[in-house]
Design an enzyme around this catalytic site. Structure first.
Site, PDB file in Angstrom:
ATOM      1  N   ASP A 126      40.924  41.412  36.857  1.00 16.98           N
ATOM      2  CA  ASP A 126      41.735  41.821  38.002  1.00 16.98           C
ATOM      3  C   ASP A 126      40.905  41.881  39.280  1.00 16.98           C
ATOM      4  O   ASP A 126      39.684  42.031  39.243  1.00 16.98           O
ATOM      5  CB  ASP A 126      42.300  43.228  37.775  1.00 16.98           C
ATOM      6  CG  ASP A 126      43.497  43.228  36.848  1.00 16.98           C
ATOM      7  OD1 ASP A 126      43.734  42.208  36.162  1.00 16.98           O
ATOM      8  OD2 ASP A 126      44.185  44.263  36.797  1.00 16.98           O
ATOM      9  N   HIS A 186      37.508  43.615  35.149  1.00 21.04           N
ATOM     10  CA  HIS A 186      37.582  43.342  36.581  1.00 21.04           C
ATOM     11  C   HIS A 186      36.528  42.378  37.092  1.00 21.04           C
ATOM     12  O   HIS A 186      35.406  42.354  36.611  1.00 21.04           O
ATOM     13  CB  HIS A 186      37.460  44.647  37.373  1.00 21.04           C
ATOM     14  CG  HIS A 186      38.680  45.497  37.278  1.00 21.04           C
ATOM     15  ND1 HIS A 186      38.909  46.340  36.216  1.00 21.04           N
ATOM     16  CD2 HIS A 186      39.753  45.612  38.086  1.00 21.04           C
ATOM     17  CE1 HIS A 186      40.066  46.943  36.382  1.00 21.04           C
ATOM     18  NE2 HIS A 186      40.602  46.522  37.499  1.00 21.04           N
TER      19      HIS A 186
HETATM   20 ZN   LIG Z   1      43.630  45.979  40.274  1.00 21.99          ZN
END
Ligand SMILES: [Zn+2]
Ligand SMILES: *[C@@H]1O[C@H](CO)[C@@H](O)[C@H](O)[C@H]1NC(C)=O
Ligand SMILES: *[C@@H]1O[C@H](CO)[C@@H](O)[C@H](O)[C@H]1NC(C)=O
Ligand SMILES: *[C@@H]1O[C@H](CO)[C@@H](O)[C@H](O)[C@H]1NC(C)=O
Ligand SMILES: *[C@@H]1O[C@H](CO)[C@@H](O)[C@H](O)[C@H]1NC(C)=O
Ligand SMILES: *[C@@H]1O[C@H](CO)[C@@H](O)[C@H](O)[C@H]1NC(C)=O
Length: 477
Positions: free
Chosen positions: A166, A338
């Site tokens: 992400d 992430h």
């Molecule tokens: Zn996010």
């Protein structure tokens, strides 16, 4: 302890999504029709500008070798056409109005936006009836309205690891050498060099505008691009037009930069309910959550928090151990990671090789059997690839499966609050979260909301997080 949950999750293979997504898109905007399954038919977005094809980017699934030696161009998209980066997405103008007009609002549940704290965190309240399938409160992933499909939560096949990142693309910084040492293309090079690993990437529109070359590079490498909003708000706190704007400007940036229009999105913090799902669905996107959270975003680093490296490391150790000792055998996983800072990138560098030896690491789309993740039909990815999502040759040459069977099949998870273990702290680059230095977990959020009658905010102290971990472990079988 942070191990996979296997408490009674049930899998359904839903051909419905396939038929809904592949049904043709003769765009008569406001006339909604449903498929045999009752799922609202989607239409190819007709409201994006007709951009010229971008240069230097593949127009179909790439089969050449990946050039890991080149650096990425720093040119930005024309930012004057977009809202301010990382500021709330502008709801002004004819482009947003065109989307508003195309949405059938009778197929968007009338749910009031949730309250937010002044930091922008959603205030999670106890929702006994959960009439809007609000994930932050109950981990609900099966919409209460019958015309929306279930969210994608985990890979159906045990042993599959749906690799995903992400908050990218992760930009270089003007003045910070330490950050630049991990900004793109570092992660993409690492994935390419490690068996041509493919991943699903949830992009921030603001980042795509400032670093389109990274988005092109990801697409050229065979990764799958999805939407992760313009400014990373808790989406259930947004009004309808704000939800539209957060999704629209991100779709627009990805389309302008790369030429593709994603059919997938992930809500920041997992904060989604049927109102937000319905808008995203009508804008052409399926909601993708996760079933395990590495909490990597919360390690010390730019935009991060104070979760010790060793804690996150320990999660990965447990996940690998659980797979190896045979206890993780019910279904595969979508573990939230992430593309955010030096720490998150380093964690991937440390663990990917081990994950590849232990799991079948592939993109979420690959593990779900979704071959056409974009509205552009010429893009056909391999899917249901065995092993890591790569050929054994170790280069990018993969023959795409024939497009005849290529619509998206899907398996989705039904989860109850009790069986879901995902942690709700998706990261944010926002200073609010960095300052809060706290982590919320969905299970803990729902637990805390059931143990306190007052509204609890989403953020939790690390003490609470620790307790939540204990609670999570307690109901492991
Ligand atoms: Zn996010
Ligand atoms: C397998 O490993 C996990 C993670 O370390 C652990 O929680 C579980 O108790 C182990 N199960 C068995 C049967 O050894
Ligand atoms: C990441 O960089 C920050 C400085 O920006 C540093 O404090 C931190 O220790 C680094 N983390 C890792 C895992 O290298
Ligand atoms: C992939 O497998 C799923 C079931 O796991 C199935 O529904 C889907 O049709 C398959 N997709 C392809 C392209 O073979
Ligand atoms: C995935 O790739 C790694 C090499 O990076 C290899 O060791 C492993 O056996 C592969 N896994 C499968 C299931 O093919
Ligand atoms: C990559 O694949 C091509 C086949 O398309 C082959 O000619 C080449 O030797 C492969 N490279 C490596 C490093 O395996």
């Amino acid at each position: 302890m942070h191990t996979f949950h296997q408490t009674g999750a049930i899998l359904f293979a839903i051909a419905a999504i396939a038929s809904a997504q592949s049904s043709s898109s003769s765009a008569s905007p406001s006339a909604s029709s449903s498929t045999n399954s009752g799922i609202l038919a989607q239409q190819s977005p007709s409201w994006l500008p007709k951009f010229a094809a971008p240069s230097g980017v593949s127009t179909s699934y790439p089969t050449g070798t990946i050039d890991t030696g080149s650096s990425l161009d720093k040119a930005e998209l024309d930012s004057s056409a977009y809202p301010e980066a990382w500021a709330p997405a502008s709801t002004k103008g004819s482009e947003i109005q065109a989307v508003m007009k195309a949405i059938d609002w009778s197929k968007v549940p009338k749910v009031s936006p949730n309250k937010a704290t002044k930091d922008g965190n959603v205030v999670v309240t106890d929702s006994k009836s959960d009439s809007s399938c609000w994930w932050s409160s109950t981990n609900c992933v099966k919409p209460k309205v019958d015309y929306l499909p279930e969210d994608i939560v985990y890979c159906p096949n045990a042993g599959d690891w749906g690799l995903n990142y992400d908050d990218g693309p992760y930009n270089p910084s003007e003045d910070d050498k330490e950050l630049n040492a991990y900004a793109e293309p570092v992660l993409y090079n690492f994935l390419a060099k490690n068996n041509n690993q493919k991943a699903t990437l949830f992009y921030i529109g603001s980042n795509v505008v400032s670093y389109p070359a990274a988005a092109k590079r990801a697409l050229n490498d065979g990764h799958v691009l999805c939407v992760h909003t313009w400014s990373h708000p808790a989406m259930t706190t947004q009004t309808n037009i704000q939800v539209v704007a957060e999704l629209y400007w991100t779709l627009r940036a990805i389309k302008e930069a790369t030429g593709v229009t994603p059919k997938c999105w992930r809500p920041p913090f997992g904060d989604v309910d049927d109102r937000v799902r319905a808008i995203a669905w009508q804008m052409g996107m399926t909601t993708m959550i996760w079933d395990e959270d590495s909490n990597d975003w919360n390690m010390p680093g730019d935009g991060g928090g104070d979760l010790p490296w060793d804690t996150v490391n320990g999660y990965f150790e447990d996940w690998v151990e659980a797979r190896k000792n045979g206890s993780d055998n019910k279904h595969g996983h979508i573990v939230l990671e992430h593309e955010l800072n030096n720490a998150t990138v380093k964690m991937t560098q440390k663990w990917l090789p081990t994950l590849q030896e232990t799991f079948n690491v592939k993109s979420i789309h690959d593990c779900m059997g979704i071959t056409q993740p974009y509205w552009e039909q010429n893009w056909v990815y391999p899917a249901n690839a065995s092993g890591n999502s790569t050929s054994s040759s170790g280069n990018a040459t993969i023959s795409a499966s024939s497009s005849a069977a290529a619509s998206s099949g899907s398996a989705v998870a039904s989860s109850s609050a009790a069986s879901s273990s995902s942690s709700a702290s998706d990261s944010s680059d926002s200073s609010a979260e960095a300052a809060g230095a706290s982590s919320g977990s969905a299970s803990s959020a729902s637990e805390s909301s059931t143990t306190t009658s007052a509204a609890t905010t989403f953020s939790m102290s690390s003490v609470a997080l620790g307790l939540a971990m204990v609670a999570v472990t307690a109901f492991m079988s």
